[in-house]
Write an enzyme that holds these catalytic residues in place. Structure first.
Site, PDB file in Angstrom:
ATOM      1  CE1 TYR A  19      83.573  -3.345 -50.072  1.00 26.47           C
ATOM      2  CE2 TYR A  19      85.030  -3.404 -51.969  1.00 26.47           C
ATOM      3  CZ  TYR A  19      84.482  -2.725 -50.915  1.00 26.47           C
ATOM      4  OH  TYR A  19      84.823  -1.412 -50.689  1.00 26.47           O
ATOM      5  CD  GLU A  41      88.585   1.481 -47.937  1.00 26.94           C
ATOM      6  OE1 GLU A  41      89.791   1.452 -48.271  1.00 26.94           O
ATOM      7  OE2 GLU A  41      87.684   0.991 -48.644  1.00 26.94           O
ATOM      8  CD1 TRP A  49      88.606  -4.352 -50.961  1.00 28.24           C
ATOM      9  CD2 TRP A  49      89.181  -3.265 -49.106  1.00 28.24           C
ATOM     10  NE1 TRP A  49      87.490  -4.215 -50.179  1.00 28.24           N
ATOM     11  CE2 TRP A  49      87.807  -3.550 -49.028  1.00 28.24           C
ATOM     12  CE3 TRP A  49      89.779  -2.581 -48.041  1.00 28.24           C
ATOM     13  CZ2 TRP A  49      87.017  -3.189 -47.950  1.00 28.24           C
ATOM     14  CZ3 TRP A  49      88.994  -2.218 -46.955  1.00 28.24           C
ATOM     15  CH2 TRP A  49      87.629  -2.520 -46.909  1.00 28.24           C
TER      16      TRP A  49
END
Length: 190
Positions: A19, A41, A49
């Protein structure tokens, strides 16, 4: 040779490294990915996250590969199915927000726009590239994320507070906050 990355990138998690290395801060113009990331999100609110990233594949399966037209029509039975799915964050408000966001996104498209055109219009089509030193943190929100957040809320989107929106802008490359010592920033300078 050790690759220098932003300090938040967990080197013990390959998904996280992928990522960081290939998505975060990279301009995204793919409608499906823009819609997916907006919802992920929002799902991240109050969590790490990394938790969401580890569940990303499960989210794609659970939410029909982020097909907004399908999601906008989810009924109570589908919501119950989602809330029983251990592969996603089982939060009624966050699941409901994905449905509401699909409906708001479809309204945006019905107006003749797209997420790509709408979002990138806030930065005149060009990413904002910040320059932070190693160890220096980017802000949690800015005037720009405040403006975008307010506009998204006005359009009916949910879980789009300014802090979430700033993280979203980083995730889709509207803002590039890679640290000065990160190899990604070195690539930009090359």
């Amino acid at each position: 040779m050790t690759i220098e990355r932003c300090s938040w990138a967990n080197t013990a998690n390959q998904r996280y490294l992928d990522y960081h290395d290939h998505e975060w801060g990279v301009p995204c113009h793919d409608e499906n990915t823009l819609f997916e990331m907006l919802n992920l999100e929002g799902a991240q609110a109050g969590l790490s996250w990394e938790t969401i990233l580890n569940k990303r594949d499960s989210y794609r399966l659970a939410f029909d590969d982020w097909d907004a037209e399908k999601i906008a029509r989810y009924d109570a039975a589908k919501v119950a199915e989602l809330l029983a799915n251990p592969g996603i964050v089982r939060n009624k408000l966050k699941v409901g927000a994905a449905i509401t966001n699909a409906q708001a996104y479809l309204r945006l498209r019905a107006e003749g726009s797209s997420l790509d055109a709408y979002l990138w219009g806030f930065v005149d089509g060009q990413p904002i590239v910040n320059h932070y030193n190693a160890g220096e943190r980017s802000p949690a929100k800015t005037e720009l994320s405040d403006r975008l957040s307010k506009d998204l809320l006005k359009r009916g989107f949910k879980f789009v507070g300014s802090t979430i929106v700033y993280a979203y802008m980083q995730g889709i490359g509207m803002i590039d906050d890679h640290a000065a010592n990160c190899f990604r920033q070195a690539e930009r300078r090359a």
